[in-house]
Motif scaffolding. Structure first.
Motif, mmCIF file in Angstrom:
data_model
loop_
_atom_site.group_PDB
_atom_site.id
_atom_site.type_symbol
_atom_site.label_atom_id
_atom_site.label_comp_id
_atom_site.label_asym_id
_atom_site.label_seq_id
_atom_site.Cartn_x
_atom_site.Cartn_y
_atom_site.Cartn_z
ATOM 1 N N GLN A 106 9.401 -7.639 -16.202
ATOM 2 C CA GLN A 106 8.547 -8.622 -15.540
ATOM 3 C C GLN A 106 8.612 -8.472 -14.014
ATOM 4 O OE1 GLN A 106 9.769 -12.625 -16.027
ATOM 5 N NE2 GLN A 106 7.726 -13.472 -15.674
ATOM 6 N N SER A 107 9.821 -8.272 -13.486
ATOM 7 C CA SER A 107 9.978 -8.111 -12.035
ATOM 8 C C SER A 107 9.288 -6.845 -11.545
ATOM 9 C CB SER A 107 11.453 -8.020 -11.649
ATOM 10 O OG SER A 107 12.150 -9.115 -12.133
ATOM 11 N N GLY A 108 9.437 -5.756 -12.299
ATOM 12 C CA GLY A 108 8.810 -4.497 -11.915
ATOM 13 C C GLY A 108 7.299 -4.635 -11.860
ATOM 14 N N ARG A 109 6.752 -5.278 -12.858
ATOM 15 C CA ARG A 109 5.296 -5.423 -12.923
ATOM 16 C C ARG A 109 4.801 -6.348 -11.807
ATOM 17 N NH1 ARG A 109 3.934 -1.992 -16.259
ATOM 18 N NH2 ARG A 109 1.963 -2.184 -15.182
ATOM 19 N N GLU A 110 5.588 -7.380 -11.527
ATOM 20 C CA GLU A 110 5.207 -8.326 -10.483
ATOM 21 C C GLU A 110 5.221 -7.637 -9.115
ATOM 22 O OE1 GLU A 110 7.282 -11.961 -11.095
ATOM 23 O OE2 GLU A 110 6.738 -12.752 -9.108
ATOM 24 N N LEU A 111 6.261 -6.835 -8.902
ATOM 25 C CA LEU A 111 6.389 -6.115 -7.634
ATOM 26 C C LEU A 111 5.205 -5.156 -7.443
ATOM 27 C CD1 LEU A 111 8.244 -5.790 -5.220
ATOM 28 C CD2 LEU A 111 9.609 -4.151 -6.506
ATOM 29 N N LEU A 112 4.847 -4.474 -8.515
ATOM 30 C CA LEU A 112 3.719 -3.539 -8.475
ATOM 31 C C LEU A 112 2.440 -4.269 -8.063
ATOM 32 C CD1 LEU A 112 2.807 -0.578 -9.351
ATOM 33 C CD2 LEU A 112 2.123 -1.629 -11.505
ATOM 34 N N GLY B 57 0.801 -1.223 0.000
ATOM 35 C CA GLY B 57 0.000 0.000 0.000
ATOM 36 C C GLY B 57 0.829 1.267 0.000
ATOM 37 N N PHE B 58 2.163 1.148 0.042
ATOM 38 C CA PHE B 58 2.997 2.341 -0.090
ATOM 39 C C PHE B 58 2.771 2.947 -1.476
ATOM 40 C CE2 PHE B 58 6.663 3.263 2.940
ATOM 41 C CZ PHE B 58 5.950 2.829 4.036
ATOM 42 N N THR B 59 2.965 4.236 -1.609
ATOM 43 C CA THR B 59 2.769 4.903 -2.899
ATOM 44 C C THR B 59 3.707 4.300 -3.939
ATOM 45 O OG1 THR B 59 2.361 6.888 -1.595
ATOM 46 C CG2 THR B 59 2.568 7.165 -4.006
ATOM 47 N N THR B 60 4.990 4.201 -3.547
ATOM 48 C CA THR B 60 5.952 3.539 -4.433
ATOM 49 C C THR B 60 7.131 3.035 -3.619
ATOM 50 O OG1 THR B 60 7.269 3.733 -6.480
ATOM 51 C CG2 THR B 60 7.260 5.643 -5.016
ATOM 52 N N VAL B 61 7.899 2.140 -4.238
ATOM 53 C CA VAL B 61 9.159 1.692 -3.652
ATOM 54 C C VAL B 61 10.237 1.915 -4.710
ATOM 55 C CG1 VAL B 61 8.106 -0.041 -2.143
ATOM 56 C CG2 VAL B 61 8.819 -0.694 -4.447
ATOM 57 N N ALA B 62 11.483 2.092 -4.274
ATOM 58 C CA ALA B 62 12.534 2.431 -5.237
ATOM 59 C C ALA B 62 13.787 1.559 -5.091
ATOM 60 C CB ALA B 62 12.903 3.912 -5.094
ATOM 61 N N PRO B 63 13.651 0.262 -5.379
ATOM 62 C CA PRO B 63 14.840 -0.599 -5.287
ATOM 63 C C PRO B 63 15.768 -0.405 -6.480
ATOM 64 C CG PRO B 63 12.983 -1.869 -6.112
ATOM 65 C CD PRO B 63 12.452 -0.494 -5.803
ATOM 66 N N ASN B 64 17.052 -0.679 -6.296
ATOM 67 C CA ASN B 64 17.956 -0.715 -7.454
ATOM 68 C C ASN B 64 17.940 -2.142 -8.021
ATOM 69 O OD1 ASN B 64 19.682 -2.245 -5.841
ATOM 70 N ND2 ASN B 64 21.034 -0.533 -5.379
ATOM 71 N N LEU B 65 18.680 -2.381 -9.079
ATOM 72 C CA LEU B 65 18.626 -3.688 -9.740
ATOM 73 C C LEU B 65 19.041 -4.826 -8.806
ATOM 74 C CD1 LEU B 65 20.055 -2.863 -13.275
ATOM 75 C CD2 LEU B 65 17.689 -3.461 -12.698
ATOM 76 N N LYS B 66 20.093 -4.576 -8.030
ATOM 77 C CA LYS B 66 20.578 -5.625 -7.120
ATOM 78 C C LYS B 66 19.509 -5.969 -6.090
ATOM 79 C CE LYS B 66 24.267 -5.485 -4.373
ATOM 80 N NZ LYS B 66 25.233 -4.513 -3.855
ATOM 81 N N GLU B 67 18.822 -4.931 -5.626
ATOM 82 C CA GLU B 67 17.781 -5.162 -4.622
ATOM 83 C C GLU B 67 16.597 -5.926 -5.222
ATOM 84 O OE1 GLU B 67 19.404 -1.191 -2.409
ATOM 85 O OE2 GLU B 67 17.525 -1.046 -3.519
ATOM 86 N N VAL B 68 16.270 -5.641 -6.478
ATOM 87 C CA VAL B 68 15.177 -6.386 -7.130
ATOM 88 C C VAL B 68 15.570 -7.865 -7.263
ATOM 89 C CG1 VAL B 68 13.788 -6.625 -9.233
ATOM 90 C CG2 VAL B 68 14.391 -4.356 -8.403
ATOM 91 N N ALA C 92 17.434 -9.463 -5.259
ATOM 92 C CA ALA C 92 17.333 -10.055 -3.918
ATOM 93 C C ALA C 92 15.873 -10.336 -3.537
ATOM 94 C CB ALA C 92 17.985 -9.140 -2.887
ATOM 95 N N ILE C 93 14.963 -9.427 -3.919
ATOM 96 C CA ILE C 93 13.553 -9.615 -3.557
ATOM 97 C C ILE C 93 13.038 -10.934 -4.132
ATOM 98 C CG2 ILE C 93 11.179 -8.739 -3.805
ATOM 99 C CD1 ILE C 93 12.457 -5.928 -4.268
ATOM 100 N N PHE C 94 13.327 -11.165 -5.398
ATOM 101 C CA PHE C 94 12.778 -12.352 -6.073
ATOM 102 C C PHE C 94 13.769 -13.513 -6.112
ATOM 103 C CE2 PHE C 94 10.261 -8.847 -7.978
ATOM 104 C CZ PHE C 94 9.010 -9.260 -7.553
ATOM 105 N N ASP C 95 14.945 -13.279 -5.551
ATOM 106 C CA ASP C 95 15.971 -14.305 -5.534
ATOM 107 C C ASP C 95 16.218 -14.881 -6.933
ATOM 108 O OD1 ASP C 95 17.916 -15.833 -4.416
ATOM 109 O OD2 ASP C 95 16.577 -17.434 -3.734
ATOM 110 N N ARG C 96 16.353 -13.988 -7.890
ATOM 111 C CA ARG C 96 16.717 -14.436 -9.232
ATOM 112 C C ARG C 96 17.520 -13.354 -9.957
ATOM 113 N NH1 ARG C 96 10.676 -13.902 -10.837
ATOM 114 N NH2 ARG C 96 10.603 -11.759 -11.577
ATOM 115 N N LYS C 97 18.387 -13.786 -10.833
ATOM 116 C CA LYS C 97 19.228 -12.849 -11.586
ATOM 117 C C LYS C 97 18.409 -12.190 -12.686
ATOM 118 C CE LYS C 97 23.771 -12.795 -10.612
ATOM 119 N NZ LYS C 97 23.641 -11.657 -9.705
ATOM 120 N N LEU C 98 18.622 -10.893 -12.890
ATOM 121 C CA LEU C 98 17.942 -10.203 -13.984
ATOM 122 C C LEU C 98 18.881 -10.217 -15.183
ATOM 123 C CD1 LEU C 98 16.515 -7.185 -11.953
ATOM 124 C CD2 LEU C 98 15.319 -9.265 -12.634
#
Ligand SMILES: Nc1ncnc2c1ncn2[C@@H]1O[C@H](COP(=O)(O)OP(=O)(O)O)[C@@H](O)[C@H]1O
Ligand SMILES: [Mg+2]
Length: 340
Positions: free
Chosen positions: A223-229, A196-207, A209-215
């Protein structure tokens, strides 16, 4: 709002308060010369010339905000030591309200001491306790938030994984969103808690880590950005991509804002500038695309500077008048507005 950028004059909301909560750090620099080897051990000797203190971590986000005229209050942990006195002086000098600081008897103020010999960093000394806060510290932090949040129009979380941003603290913040602009920037994997936060601002490395997969590709990033949203239910997700700028994900679209800086000197703190400008612009009534554009311009400005990682309204306005930036504005912002 749109016309305000068009006329290259910015008006930010400086009456409503912005609360920054996170890991406050003191950056200390010792400058000197290194010309000989010690007779005591095979190590070089730094002959001290001067020193300097700067605000780091969440305090740098706060400083970015007050440099733009914002009204800012900070909540964070400091120790009962001389470093915390230094920090308070620096915060005071930067017009940041320190009444929300929590003093811990158990941990030192987080301090990073960098030894610099002729512009070259030769050693960094970290003094910190990065364990998660205990129940006593948590109670103090929540009490401080209860006092600070009511007159805040926006909240920024700046988590450098030094212990204050626990599950409980995030839960409290999520329950305090109301109509506030809430933005999270975190080095931890816990982005999914900021529901419910307005937005989050991870960098690539943090993304990653969130999904535990290499971009591996542009497709992976999108795909990761849309999934996170989707998982967050937020209005937007901002992935900061270093030299590749910022990708903005909203329900309607995915927009890439390329980085314009060709002269890059110092990228430290650029992410702090992005969260600060984004939040201030959103709270001031700019829409998501304009706010992201401004955050991207501000980041381009600070990476061109050595040492300083803040900018000002005048400086942003000056950049907005530059041809390269005007072109980008027409290409990205105006075009996506037409498509809406
Ligand atoms: N090498 C670079 N060249 C141009 N712009 C950069 C560079 N590094 C960072 N930036 C700008 O700063 C923003 C934030 O930097 P980034 O490194 O992605 O975030 P963080 O500091 O949070 O890790 C980027 O989105 C971009 O606009
Ligand atoms: Mg960041």
């Amino acid at each position: 709002m749109f016309s305000e950028i068009h006329n290259f004059s910015l008006k930010f909301n400086t009456s409503k308060k912005i609360l920054v909560i996170g890991d406050i750090m003191l950056d200390e620099y010792w400058f000197g010369e290194m010309e000989r080897i010690s007779p005591e051990a095979p190590v070089p000797v730094l002959k001290y010339i001067s020193s300097e203190f700067r605000l780091g971590g969440a305090a740098n986000v706060a400083k970015n905000l007050t440099s733009l005229g914002a009204n800012v209050s900070i909540v964070g942990l400091v120790g009962n030591d001389v470093e915390s006195e230094r920090l308070k002086e620096l915060l005071f000098d930067s017009n940041i309200d320190t009444s929300g600081l929590v003093v811990s008897k158990k941990r030192p103020t987080t301090r990073k001491l960098r030894l610099i010999a002729r512009k070259q960093q030769v050693l960094r000394v970290d003094s910190e306790d990065s364990n998660q806060i205990d129940s006593e510290e948590l109670e103090k932090v929540i009490n401080s938030l209860k006092k600070q949040i009511p007159d805040c129009g926006a909240i920024i979380v700046s988590d450098y994984r030094k212990g204050i941003i626990t599950k409980e603290v995030i839960e409290f913040l999520v329950n305090s969103i109301d109509n506030r602009v809430c933005v999270a920037d975190s080095k931890a994997k816990n982005y999914l808690l900021f529901k419910g936060f307005t937005t989050v601002a991870p960098n690539l490395k943090e993304v990653e880590a969130i999904f535990d997969r290499k971009l591996m590709s542009e497709e992976d990033i999108v795909q990761s950005g849309r999934e996170l949203l989707k998982l967050l239910g937020s209005k937007a997700v901002h992935i900061t991509r270093g030299a590749d700028g910022i990708s903005l994900f909203t329900e309607e679209s995915t927009i890439n804002f390329p980085a314009f800086s060709s002269e890059v000197y110092d990228v430290t703190g650029a992410g702090d500038t992005v969260t600060a400008v984004l939040t201030l612009a959103l709270m001031s009534g700019f829409d998501m695309i304009h706010s992201t554009f401004l955050a991207n311009v501000a980041a381009a400005i600070v990476v061109r500077k050595v040492g300083t990682s803040t900018t000002s309204i005048n400086e942003i306005e000056r950049y907005l008048r530059e041809e390269e930036i005007r072109d980008l504005y027409n290409k990205i912002v105006l075009k996506s507005k037409k498509n809406e």
